[in-house]
Design a protein around this motif. Structure first.
Motif, PDB file in Angstrom:
ATOM      1  N   PHE A   1       0.685  -1.143  -0.047  1.00  0.00           N
ATOM      2  CA  PHE A   1      -0.017   0.113   0.172  1.00  0.00           C
ATOM      3  C   PHE A   1       0.999   1.084  -0.072  1.00  0.00           C
ATOM      4  CE2 PHE A   1      -2.178  -3.553   2.019  1.00  0.00           C
ATOM      5  CZ  PHE A   1      -3.571  -3.504   1.480  1.00  0.00           C
ATOM      6  N   ASP A   2       0.964   1.891  -0.985  1.00  0.00           N
ATOM      7  CA  ASP A   2       1.592   3.485  -1.237  1.00  0.00           C
ATOM      8  C   ASP A   2       0.986   4.510  -0.397  1.00  0.00           C
ATOM      9  OD1 ASP A   2       3.452   1.792  -2.910  1.00  0.00           O
ATOM     10  OD2 ASP A   2       2.346   2.470  -4.617  1.00  0.00           O
ATOM     11  N   LEU A   3       1.726   5.177   0.153  1.00  0.00           N
ATOM     12  CA  LEU A   3       1.382   6.492   0.825  1.00  0.00           C
ATOM     13  C   LEU A   3       1.443   7.772  -0.227  1.00  0.00           C
ATOM     14  CD1 LEU A   3       2.903   5.852   4.494  1.00  0.00           C
ATOM     15  CD2 LEU A   3       0.470   5.015   3.559  1.00  0.00           C
ATOM     16  N   PRO A   4       0.625   8.073  -0.636  1.00  0.00           N
ATOM     17  CA  PRO A   4       0.664   9.052  -1.980  1.00  0.00           C
ATOM     18  C   PRO A   4       1.715  10.344  -1.416  1.00  0.00           C
ATOM     19  CG  PRO A   4      -1.711   8.540  -1.387  1.00  0.00           C
ATOM     20  CD  PRO A   4      -0.807   8.005  -0.369  1.00  0.00           C
ATOM     21  N   PHE A   5       2.489  10.718  -2.201  1.00  0.00           N
ATOM     22  CA  PHE A   5       3.325  11.592  -2.768  1.00  0.00           C
ATOM     23  C   PHE A   5       4.501  11.610  -1.535  1.00  0.00           C
ATOM     24  CE2 PHE A   5      -1.192  13.445  -3.366  1.00  0.00           C
ATOM     25  CZ  PHE A   5      -1.007  13.278  -4.723  1.00  0.00           C
ATOM     26  N   THR A   6       4.870  10.554  -0.897  1.00  0.00           N
ATOM     27  CA  THR A   6       5.812  10.358   0.042  1.00  0.00           C
ATOM     28  C   THR A   6       6.889   9.554  -0.368  1.00  0.00           C
ATOM     29  OG1 THR A   6       4.555   8.481   1.219  1.00  0.00           O
ATOM     30  CG2 THR A   6       4.006  10.701   2.015  1.00  0.00           C
ATOM     31  N   GLY A   7       6.689   8.490  -1.389  1.00  0.00           N
ATOM     32  CA  GLY A   7       7.623   7.560  -1.699  1.00  0.00           C
ATOM     33  C   GLY A   7       7.790   6.459  -0.638  1.00  0.00           C
ATOM     34  N   ALA A   8       6.794   6.412   0.423  1.00  0.00           N
ATOM     35  CA  ALA A   8       6.862   5.514   1.458  1.00  0.00           C
ATOM     36  C   ALA A   8       5.756   4.464   1.154  1.00  0.00           C
ATOM     37  CB  ALA A   8       6.739   6.107   2.567  1.00  0.00           C
ATOM     38  N   SER A   9       5.877   3.227   1.759  1.00  0.00           N
ATOM     39  CA  SER A   9       4.909   2.243   1.622  1.00  0.00           C
ATOM     40  C   SER A   9       4.893   1.463   2.720  1.00  0.00           C
ATOM     41  CB  SER A   9       4.932   1.577   0.161  1.00  0.00           C
ATOM     42  OG  SER A   9       6.125   1.010  -0.038  1.00  0.00           O
ATOM     43  N   ILE A  10       3.776   0.628   2.914  1.00  0.00           N
ATOM     44  CA  ILE A  10       3.880  -0.723   4.146  1.00  0.00           C
ATOM     45  C   ILE A  10       3.423  -1.677   2.983  1.00  0.00           C
ATOM     46  CG2 ILE A  10       3.603   0.812   6.020  1.00  0.00           C
ATOM     47  CD1 ILE A  10       0.561   0.030   5.946  1.00  0.00           C
ATOM     48  N   GLY A  11       3.879  -3.063   3.397  1.00  0.00           N
ATOM     49  CA  GLY A  11       3.477  -4.146   2.688  1.00  0.00           C
ATOM     50  C   GLY A  11       3.496  -5.497   3.392  1.00  0.00           C
ATOM     51  N   ALA A  12       3.484  -6.638   2.909  1.00  0.00           N
ATOM     52  CA  ALA A  12       3.393  -7.936   3.337  1.00  0.00           C
ATOM     53  C   ALA A  12       3.735  -8.928   2.449  1.00  0.00           C
ATOM     54  CB  ALA A  12       2.645  -8.384   4.511  1.00  0.00           C
ATOM     55  N   GLU A  13       4.182 -10.131   2.415  1.00  0.00           N
ATOM     56  CA  GLU A  13       4.280 -10.915   1.294  1.00  0.00           C
ATOM     57  C   GLU A  13       4.639 -12.328   1.836  1.00  0.00           C
ATOM     58  OE1 GLU A  13       8.710 -11.501  -0.589  1.00  0.00           O
ATOM     59  OE2 GLU A  13       7.387  -9.294  -0.945  1.00  0.00           O
ATOM     60  N   GLY A  14       4.250 -13.582   1.274  1.00  0.00           N
ATOM     61  CA  GLY A  14       4.528 -14.659   1.819  1.00  0.00           C
ATOM     62  C   GLY A  14       4.564 -15.811   0.911  1.00  0.00           C
ATOM     63  N   ASN A  15       5.253 -16.933   1.376  1.00  0.00           N
ATOM     64  CA  ASN A  15       4.990 -18.079   0.347  1.00  0.00           C
ATOM     65  C   ASN A  15       4.538 -19.435   1.579  1.00  0.00           C
ATOM     66  OD1 ASN A  15       6.528 -17.552  -2.235  1.00  0.00           O
ATOM     67  ND2 ASN A  15       7.970 -17.034  -0.808  1.00  0.00           N
ATOM     68  N   GLY A  16       3.840 -20.124   0.871  1.00  0.00           N
ATOM     69  CA  GLY A  16       3.450 -21.335   2.039  1.00  0.00           C
ATOM     70  C   GLY A  16       2.953 -22.492   1.284  1.00  0.00           C
ATOM     71  N   ILE A  17       3.222 -23.748   1.965  1.00  0.00           N
ATOM     72  CA  ILE A  17       2.275 -24.998   1.716  1.00  0.00           C
ATOM     73  C   ILE A  17       2.409 -25.836   2.699  1.00  0.00           C
ATOM     74  CG2 ILE A  17       4.493 -26.166   0.898  1.00  0.00           C
ATOM     75  CD1 ILE A  17       2.686 -27.445  -1.599  1.00  0.00           C
ATOM     76  N   SER A  18       1.291 -26.550   2.726  1.00  0.00           N
ATOM     77  CA  SER A  18       1.135 -27.527   3.810  1.00  0.00           C
ATOM     78  C   SER A  18       0.716 -28.752   2.994  1.00  0.00           C
ATOM     79  CB  SER A  18       0.222 -27.303   5.051  1.00  0.00           C
ATOM     80  OG  SER A  18       0.236 -28.215   6.117  1.00  0.00           O
ATOM     81  N   PHE A  19       1.338 -30.032   3.282  1.00  0.00           N
ATOM     82  CA  PHE A  19       0.690 -31.182   2.520  1.00  0.00           C
ATOM     83  C   PHE A  19       1.375 -32.349   2.933  1.00  0.00           C
ATOM     84  CE2 PHE A  19       1.296 -34.552  -0.867  1.00  0.00           C
ATOM     85  CZ  PHE A  19      -0.093 -34.377  -1.202  1.00  0.00           C
TER      86      PHE A  19
END
Length: 249
Positions: free
Chosen positions: A177-195
């Motif tokens: 999620f970008d914070l307008p006009f600031t160059g800053a953002s916050i985020g999250a990402e992930g990989n996963g599997i269960s088997f």
């Protein structure tokens, strides 16, 4: 095993229609340092040892390298490569009830030196589902994992070794999620599997600052590995803060 799910996950990815694409070809690369703590167990045959309390493998800084290419070509996914190397060492003591193959008759405990190497190479194929002030990506990660734990008796020429290796498909998702006009953002990402009794989850949350082509990031990463390979198994958690610097064109 997890490999049996590869075609199923890939099929779902192939049927996913991309909703957004980059306007031009873009590329980026970064290096990060992860100050991770370690907990959990390692198993060799019928012997199980606590990697934190018995082996004193309690944490270290690890290197992570990332490179990516995004393009405007329909249908074809974007590509990201990620390399993580985890190397941890510690001096501990094994008691008779946690011998890990090093307790011999008449011996009640041994002082040991332990080395854990865990190497991962990820190939991620993903689509941009949204690309504005809200950025959403989804796709498939193929992870080549290779791990080795060596426990050595410090007074005798004895050692015990646990090895795991495999090529594992995982679901991938990212949101920023970008914070307008600031160059800053916050985020999250992930990989996963269960088997089939095995599971791997690898996720991070972060704050990011873009200054021209320079990209700075700081956040928190957690990786849970519960994986068996024959008679050997690792059930460990690594987590802690990280910092990253890179370029984005």
């Amino acid at each position: 095993m997890m490999r049996k799910t590869a075609m199923t996950v890939a099929g779902v990815l192939a049927m996913t229609t991309p909703l957004a694409m980059a306007d031009t070809v873009g590329a980026g690369a970064s290096v990060s340092y992860w100050d991770s703590s370690l907990s959990g167990t390692a198993t060799n045959g019928t012997d199980t040892v606590d990697v934190e309390n018995d082996l004193n493998l309690d944490g270290d800084s690890n290197v992570n390298l990332t490179a990516l290419v995004e393009h405007p070509v329909p249908v074809l996914p974007n590509i990201r490569l990620n390399y993580t190397l985890i190397e941890q060492s510690g001096d501990g003591q094994l008691e008779a009830n946690t011998g890990f193959g090093l307790i011999t008759p008449g011996t009640t405990s041994v002082d040991v030196r332990s080395d854990l190497d865990l190497e991962q190479l990820d190939l991620t194929l993903y689509y941009e589902l949204l690309d504005n002030w809200v950025n959403l990506d989804g796709g498939l990660t193929i992870r080549d994992i290779d791990g080795e734990l060596i426990v050595q008796d410090q007074t005798r020429n004895l050692e015990d070794r646990t090895d795991i290796s495999g090529v594992i498909p995982m679901a991938y998702a990212s949101a920023r999620f970008d914070l307008p006009f600031t160059g800053a953002s916050i985020g999250a990402e992930g990989n996963g599997i269960s088997f089939d009794g095995d599971s791997i989850f690898d996720a991070r949350a972060y704050g990011q600052l873009d200054i021209a082509v320079l990209r700075l990031q700081a956040g928190y990463r957690r990786m849970d590995v519960d994986y068996e390979d024959g008679n050997d198994a690792l059930d460990v958690t690594l987590d802690g803060p990280y910092v990253s610097a890179g370029v984005d064109f």
